[in-house]
Design an enzyme around this catalytic site. Structure first.
Site, PDB file in Angstrom:
ATOM      1  N   HIS A 185     -23.371  25.529 -14.128  1.00 47.29           N
ATOM      2  CA  HIS A 185     -24.332  24.475 -13.784  1.00 47.29           C
ATOM      3  C   HIS A 185     -24.849  23.823 -15.060  1.00 47.29           C
ATOM      4  CE1 HIS A 185     -27.619  22.365 -11.800  1.00 47.29           C
ATOM      5  NE2 HIS A 185     -28.404  22.773 -12.783  1.00 47.29           N
ATOM      6  N   ILE A 224       2.375   4.518  -8.307  1.00 47.09           N
ATOM      7  CA  ILE A 224       2.522   3.639  -9.473  1.00 47.09           C
ATOM      8  C   ILE A 224       1.769   2.330  -9.242  1.00 47.09           C
ATOM      9  CG2 ILE A 224       4.172   2.296 -10.851  1.00 47.09           C
ATOM     10  CD1 ILE A 224       6.163   4.542 -10.546  1.00 47.09           C
ATOM     11  N   GLY A 268      26.138  13.224 -20.083  1.00 47.06           N
ATOM     12  CA  GLY A 268      26.858  14.405 -19.600  1.00 47.06           C
ATOM     13  C   GLY A 268      27.559  14.121 -18.280  1.00 47.06           C
ATOM     14  N   VAL A 313       8.280   0.575  -5.557  1.00 45.46           N
ATOM     15  CA  VAL A 313       8.600   0.931  -4.167  1.00 45.46           C
ATOM     16  C   VAL A 313       9.357   2.256  -4.102  1.00 45.46           C
ATOM     17  CG1 VAL A 313       8.561  -1.440  -3.303  1.00 45.46           C
ATOM     18  CG2 VAL A 313      10.677  -0.518  -4.273  1.00 45.46           C
ATOM     19  N   GLY A 314       9.060   3.166  -5.003  1.00 42.58           N
ATOM     20  CA  GLY A 314       9.695   4.477  -4.988  1.00 42.58           C
ATOM     21  C   GLY A 314      10.800   4.580  -6.030  1.00 42.58           C
ATOM     22  N   VAL A 329       7.819  -8.256   2.835  1.00 42.55           N
ATOM     23  CA  VAL A 329       8.070  -9.149   1.701  1.00 42.55           C
ATOM     24  C   VAL A 329       9.351  -9.929   1.952  1.00 42.55           C
ATOM     25  CG1 VAL A 329       8.580  -9.223  -0.773  1.00 42.55           C
ATOM     26  CG2 VAL A 329       6.822  -7.667   0.076  1.00 42.55           C
ATOM     27  N   ALA A 341       6.090  15.772 -12.105  1.00 39.99           N
ATOM     28  CA  ALA A 341       6.520  16.451 -13.318  1.00 39.99           C
ATOM     29  C   ALA A 341       6.275  17.960 -13.237  1.00 39.99           C
ATOM     30  CB  ALA A 341       5.781  15.869 -14.518  1.00 39.99           C
TER      31      ALA A 341
HETATM   32  P1  FAD Z   1      13.231  12.801 -15.638  1.00 35.93           P
HETATM   33  O1  FAD Z   1      11.918  12.910 -16.286  1.00 35.93           O
HETATM   34  O2  FAD Z   1      13.580  11.528 -14.957  1.00 35.93           O
HETATM   35  O3  FAD Z   1      14.303  13.121 -16.767  1.00 35.93           O
HETATM   36  C1  FAD Z   1      15.665  13.068 -16.527  1.00 35.93           C
HETATM   37  C2  FAD Z   1      16.382  12.886 -17.837  1.00 35.93           C
HETATM   38  O4  FAD Z   1      17.779  13.060 -17.636  1.00 35.93           O
HETATM   39  C3  FAD Z   1      16.218  11.502 -18.455  1.00 35.93           C
HETATM   40  O5  FAD Z   1      15.758  11.618 -19.769  1.00 35.93           O
HETATM   41  C4  FAD Z   1      17.618  10.898 -18.420  1.00 35.93           C
HETATM   42  O6  FAD Z   1      17.915  10.083 -19.568  1.00 35.93           O
HETATM   43  C5  FAD Z   1      18.488  12.140 -18.446  1.00 35.93           C
HETATM   44  N1  FAD Z   1      19.810  11.942 -17.847  1.00 35.93           N
HETATM   45  C6  FAD Z   1      20.098  11.484 -16.604  1.00 35.93           C
HETATM   46  N2  FAD Z   1      21.431  11.526 -16.383  1.00 35.93           N
HETATM   47  C7  FAD Z   1      21.997  12.016 -17.524  1.00 35.93           C
HETATM   48  C8  FAD Z   1      23.319  12.310 -17.909  1.00 35.93           C
HETATM   49  N3  FAD Z   1      24.344  12.148 -17.062  1.00 35.93           N
HETATM   50  N4  FAD Z   1      23.529  12.779 -19.153  1.00 35.93           N
HETATM   51  C9  FAD Z   1      22.485  12.980 -20.017  1.00 35.93           C
HETATM   52  N5  FAD Z   1      21.211  12.737 -19.692  1.00 35.93           N
HETATM   53  C10 FAD Z   1      20.959  12.275 -18.467  1.00 35.93           C
HETATM   54  N6  FAD Z   1       4.457  12.847 -12.253  1.00 35.93           N
HETATM   55  C11 FAD Z   1       3.368  13.637 -12.333  1.00 35.93           C
HETATM   56  O7  FAD Z   1       3.438  14.813 -11.969  1.00 35.93           O
HETATM   57  N7  FAD Z   1       2.185  13.154 -12.821  1.00 35.93           N
HETATM   58  C12 FAD Z   1       2.045  11.882 -13.222  1.00 35.93           C
HETATM   59  O8  FAD Z   1       0.968  11.480 -13.654  1.00 35.93           O
HETATM   60  C13 FAD Z   1       3.162  11.017 -13.135  1.00 35.93           C
HETATM   61  N8  FAD Z   1       3.073   9.734 -13.531  1.00 35.93           N
HETATM   62  C14 FAD Z   1       4.179   8.939 -13.466  1.00 35.93           C
HETATM   63  C15 FAD Z   1       4.046   7.609 -13.857  1.00 35.93           C
HETATM   64  C16 FAD Z   1       5.127   6.758 -13.797  1.00 35.93           C
HETATM   65  C17 FAD Z   1       4.980   5.328 -14.232  1.00 35.93           C
HETATM   66  C18 FAD Z   1       6.387   7.262 -13.363  1.00 35.93           C
HETATM   67  C19 FAD Z   1       7.596   6.372 -13.330  1.00 35.93           C
HETATM   68  C20 FAD Z   1       6.527   8.571 -12.964  1.00 35.93           C
HETATM   69  C21 FAD Z   1       5.414   9.424 -13.000  1.00 35.93           C
HETATM   70  N9  FAD Z   1       5.482  10.746 -12.580  1.00 35.93           N
HETATM   71  C22 FAD Z   1       4.378  11.549 -12.639  1.00 35.93           C
HETATM   72  C23 FAD Z   1       6.734  11.320 -12.066  1.00 35.93           C
HETATM   73  C24 FAD Z   1       7.442  12.138 -13.177  1.00 35.93           C
HETATM   74  O9  FAD Z   1       7.675  11.303 -14.280  1.00 35.93           O
HETATM   75  C25 FAD Z   1       8.751  12.699 -12.651  1.00 35.93           C
HETATM   76  O10 FAD Z   1       8.521  13.431 -11.466  1.00 35.93           O
HETATM   77  C26 FAD Z   1       9.391  13.611 -13.690  1.00 35.93           C
HETATM   78  O11 FAD Z   1       9.640  12.925 -14.883  1.00 35.93           O
HETATM   79  C27 FAD Z   1      10.682  14.218 -13.165  1.00 35.93           C
HETATM   80  O12 FAD Z   1      11.221  15.052 -14.136  1.00 35.93           O
HETATM   81  P2  FAD Z   1      12.791  15.352 -14.229  1.00 35.93           P
HETATM   82  O13 FAD Z   1      12.959  16.302 -15.357  1.00 35.93           O
HETATM   83  O14 FAD Z   1      13.299  15.733 -12.900  1.00 35.93           O
HETATM   84  O15 FAD Z   1      13.478  13.950 -14.552  1.00 35.93           O
HETATM   85  P1  NAD Z   2       5.699   5.814  -3.964  1.00 39.21           P
HETATM   86  O1  NAD Z   2       6.682   6.435  -3.069  1.00 39.21           O
HETATM   87  O2  NAD Z   2       4.495   6.564  -4.377  1.00 39.21           O
HETATM   88  O3  NAD Z   2       5.159   4.458  -3.309  1.00 39.21           O
HETATM   89  C1  NAD Z   2       6.015   3.407  -2.940  1.00 39.21           C
HETATM   90  C2  NAD Z   2       5.275   2.540  -1.944  1.00 39.21           C
HETATM   91  O4  NAD Z   2       6.016   1.352  -1.761  1.00 39.21           O
HETATM   92  C3  NAD Z   2       5.136   3.211  -0.577  1.00 39.21           C
HETATM   93  O5  NAD Z   2       3.810   3.119  -0.129  1.00 39.21           O
HETATM   94  C4  NAD Z   2       6.093   2.406   0.293  1.00 39.21           C
HETATM   95  O6  NAD Z   2       5.695   2.334   1.640  1.00 39.21           O
HETATM   96  C5  NAD Z   2       6.042   1.044  -0.380  1.00 39.21           C
HETATM   97  N1  NAD Z   2       7.210   0.215  -0.132  1.00 39.21           N
HETATM   98  C6  NAD Z   2       8.508   0.594  -0.099  1.00 39.21           C
HETATM   99  N2  NAD Z   2       9.308  -0.481   0.138  1.00 39.21           N
HETATM  100  C7  NAD Z   2       8.482  -1.560   0.231  1.00 39.21           C
HETATM  101  C8  NAD Z   2       8.690  -2.935   0.451  1.00 39.21           C
HETATM  102  N3  NAD Z   2       9.929  -3.438   0.615  1.00 39.21           N
HETATM  103  N4  NAD Z   2       7.634  -3.761   0.517  1.00 39.21           N
HETATM  104  C9  NAD Z   2       6.364  -3.273   0.342  1.00 39.21           C
HETATM  105  N5  NAD Z   2       6.104  -1.968   0.135  1.00 39.21           N
HETATM  106  C10 NAD Z   2       7.156  -1.126   0.069  1.00 39.21           C
HETATM  107  O7  NAD Z   2       6.547   5.307  -5.211  1.00 39.21           O
HETATM  108  P2  NAD Z   2       6.100   4.765  -6.635  1.00 39.21           P
HETATM  109  O8  NAD Z   2       4.686   4.352  -6.640  1.00 39.21           O
HETATM  110  O9  NAD Z   2       7.146   3.793  -7.018  1.00 39.21           O
HETATM  111  O10 NAD Z   2       6.229   6.051  -7.528  1.00 39.21           O
HETATM  112  C11 NAD Z   2       7.497   6.719  -7.636  1.00 39.21           C
HETATM  113  C12 NAD Z   2       7.336   8.192  -7.797  1.00 39.21           C
HETATM  114  O11 NAD Z   2       6.751   8.488  -9.043  1.00 39.21           O
HETATM  115  C13 NAD Z   2       6.466   8.776  -6.720  1.00 39.21           C
HETATM  116  O12 NAD Z   2       7.268   9.585  -5.908  1.00 39.21           O
HETATM  117  C14 NAD Z   2       5.464   9.608  -7.421  1.00 39.21           C
HETATM  118  O13 NAD Z   2       5.530  10.941  -7.011  1.00 39.21           O
HETATM  119  C15 NAD Z   2       5.831   9.525  -8.895  1.00 39.21           C
HETATM  120  N6  NAD Z   2       4.584   9.210  -9.608  1.00 39.21           N
HETATM  121  C16 NAD Z   2       3.607  10.151  -9.637  1.00 39.21           C
HETATM  122  C17 NAD Z   2       2.410   9.877 -10.254  1.00 39.21           C
HETATM  123  C18 NAD Z   2       1.338  10.909 -10.249  1.00 39.21           C
HETATM  124  O14 NAD Z   2       1.634  12.047  -9.923  1.00 39.21           O
HETATM  125  N7  NAD Z   2       0.107  10.574 -10.599  1.00 39.21           N
HETATM  126  C19 NAD Z   2       2.198   8.648 -10.854  1.00 39.21           C
HETATM  127  C20 NAD Z   2       3.207   7.701 -10.785  1.00 39.21           C
HETATM  128  C21 NAD Z   2       4.405   8.011 -10.165  1.00 39.21           C
END
Ligand code: FAD
Ligand code: NAD
Length: 480
Positions: free
Chosen positions: A459, A199, A122, A285-286, A252, A335
């Site tokens: 409990h 992560i 989109g 790293v985010g 790093v 999420a």
């Molecule tokens: P997204 O889930 O990123 O979805 C965005 C969608 O938009 C994608 O499907 C993409 O294809 C689509 N899109 C983008 N641009 C376009 C376009 N121009 N046209 C059409 N489609 C498009 N959060 C938690 O709360 N609990 C967790 O346990 C957790 N675990 C995680 C583990 C990992 C490994 C990762 C990477 C993330 C995790 N998160 C977790 C974070 C969570 O996944 C995100 O915060 C969440 O998915 C964000 O939702 P969103 O709808 O904003 O975007």
């Molecule tokens: P994060 O922001 O949680 O952690 C990234 C880490 O990388 C930070 O501690 C940061 O200081 C470090 N970092 C950044 N640059 C670096 C470098 N050059 N060298 C060494 N360390 C460095 O990001 P993430 O773990 O990649 O996760 C991404 C997002 O996904 C998070 O914002 C998180 O909210 C979401 N997520 C959520 C869950 C959950 O809710 N359980 C699980 C997975 C991911």
């Protein structure tokens, strides 16, 4: 003539698909544009969360925990299991099966709610009196290569992607981001992780349990700086005991790859040059927001200097009738935060007056033990000059925790010193992800710690520790 909708959502992650469902429940005509393709080339709904985020990571965390329990902890129950083996490819198929079930579930919900899925990318092309124009290209809905739709309201829910580091090319084989790290075909013997965030800790734990020696390199001087210090200290202790080797304050340097591995040069916290050899590297790293190639400028919008779309408290952008939610806007990348914003915006479009209390969005890290919190940390509150009182209670003194062999950790509650209003709840324990929900309810209802202390808890259950921690705020825990 272009198709017209009351609401067009761009992106079908947890923010977008929930927004689409809520808008359809409210009687709007809704379309959702989504382009995600899985490795087999099939178009999928569900975004990062369902395809390569929350759902697959939790499936692998559960499988690897079963393996660890069978290998090391069943013996504590008097159960001996010999020659415990793991079949990674079966574990991956189970995870993929869960993802498939969940993403298919959203397709069903779209059909049920009469939401049109526009398959493709989109991109805004302009604005007229009829609404906002969006071009959908790629796999057009009618088999055409592209089409333009008109929307009275647009919700941008394009999410985020993994941030990569310059000079460290991710191939999702030797060097992986979240996508590759969820799909390794074997457990590496030695795994390096850059970034000790959510992560890094979750996926580092998965591969450690499956047999890898895991070393985590973190740039910041403090471990888990966003958490209450009591939690981060306890977490560091537990992870060290498990064998996760976490180095903070590192810088790093060059990363070199060879046929069989990766060599990472870094400077440690004391300024000494170090080298780490590993079979594989995860870069966690985010994440960065997806705002490229969206045509924002064609409707008078632009991303801010960090790539996010600026919005107000109700997720409205600077352009009327255009909203943005989830990872593409400010706030935690979670999420459930994205989902809540999706519901809120659909209700705003319907003329309602919803509201999100961002202070009540819980955080969970699904390690063992789990780490969860809501509200503010003791350090934040002290920096704000708030007068507070705290109560802490250990799971070691809880019968259920001992029964299930998960007695590590504690609950810490923080309340206002005068009014007793709960200001923050911090948990490190088994099932902290479920226990925190009680604290979220309490804080949404502006409860006092005394309220939790007076409520009857079952409990024996882990939830009794919530009550005891609340009583401990008033120095009257019963079982300590
Ligand atoms: P997204 O889930 O990123 O979805 C965005 C969608 O938009 C994608 O499907 C993409 O294809 C689509 N899109 C983008 N641009 C376009 C376009 N121009 N046209 C059409 N489609 C498009 N959060 C938690 O709360 N609990 C967790 O346990 C957790 N675990 C995680 C583990 C990992 C490994 C990762 C990477 C993330 C995790 N998160 C977790 C974070 C969570 O996944 C995100 O915060 C969440 O998915 C964000 O939702 P969103 O709808 O904003 O975007
Ligand atoms: P994060 O922001 O949680 O952690 C990234 C880490 O990388 C930070 O501690 C940061 O200081 C470090 N970092 C950044 N640059 C670096 C470098 N050059 N060298 C060494 N360390 C460095 O990001 P993430 O773990 O990649 O996760 C991404 C997002 O996904 C998070 O914002 C998180 O909210 C979401 N997520 C959520 C869950 C959950 O809710 N359980 C699980 C997975 C991911």
């Amino acid at each position: 003539m272009s198709k017209e909708f009351d609401v067009v959502v761009i992106g079908a992650g947890p923010g977008g698909y929930i927004a689409a469902i809520r808008a359809a429940q409210l009687g709007k005509t809704v379309a959702c544009i989504e382009k995600w393709k899985n490795p087999a080339g099939a178009l999928k709904l569900g975004g990062t969360c369902l395809n390569v985020g929350c759902i697959p990571s939790k499936a692998l965390l559960a499988s690897s925990e079963e393996f660890e329990n069978a290998s090391h902890h069943l013996a504590d129950h008097g159960i001996s299991v010999e020659n415990v083996q793991v079949d990674i490819s079966k574990m991956m198929s189970r995870k993929d099966g869960i993802v498939e079930k969940m993403t298919k579930g959203i397709e069903f919900l779209f059909r049920k709610n009469k939401i049109t899925w526009l398959k493709g990318h989109g991109k805004f092309t302009g604005k007229t009196d009829a609404g906002v124009q969006i071009e959908v290209s790629g796999e057009g809905t009618d088999g055409a290569s592209s089409e333009v739709v008109t929307a009275k309201n647009v919700i941008i829910a394009t999410g985020s992607k993994a941030r990569h580091l310059p000079g460290i090319p991710v191939d999702n084989k030797l060097i992986a981001d979240n996508e590759g790290a969820l799909s390794f075909d074997t457990a590496p013997k030695k795994l390096a992780v850059i970034g000790a965030g959510v992560i890094g800790l979750e996926l580092g734990s998965v591969w450690r349990r499956l047999g890898a020696d895991v070393t985590v390199l973190e740039a910041l001087p403090e471990f888990l700086g966003a958490a209450d210090q009591a939690l981060s200290k306890e977490a560091a202790k537990q992870f060290k005991k498990q064998g996760l080797d976490i180095h903070v304050g590192v810088k790093v340097g060059e990363v070199k790859t060879s046929e069989n591995g990766v060599t990472i040069a870094y400077t440690d916290k004391d300024g000494n040059a170090q080298t780490l050899e590993a079979d594989r590297l995860i870069v966690s790293v985010g994440r960065v927001p997806n705002t490229d190639n969206l045509g924002l400028e064609s409707i008078g919008l632009k991303a801010n200097e960090r790539g996010f779309i600026d919005v107000d408290d109700h997720c409205a952008t600077a352009v009327p009738n255009v909203y943005a939610i989830g990872d593409v806007v400010r706030g935690p990348m979670l999420a459930h935060k994205a989902e809540d914003e999706g519901v809120m915006v659909a209700e705003v479009i319907d003329g309602q007056k919803p509201h999100i209390d961002y202070n009540c969005v819980p955080w969970v890290i699904y390690t063992e033990p789990e780490i969860a919190w809501v509200g503010k940390t003791e350090q934040q509150l002290k920096a704000e000059g708030r007068e507070i009182k705290t109560g802490q209670f250990p799971f070691m003194a809880n019968g259920r925790a001992l029964g299930i062999n998960k007695a590590d950790g504690f609950v810490k509650m923080i309340a206002d010193a005068k009014t007793d209003e709960l200001l923050g709840v911090h948990i490190i324990s088994a099932n902290a992800s479920d226990l925190i929900a009680e604290a979220v309810v309490a804080m949404e209802f502006k409860a006092a710690s005394e309220d939790i202390g007076r409520i009857c808890h079952p409990h024996p259950s882990l939830s009794e520790v919530m009550r005891e921690a609340a009583l401990a705020v008033d120095k009257r825990a019963l079982n300590m």
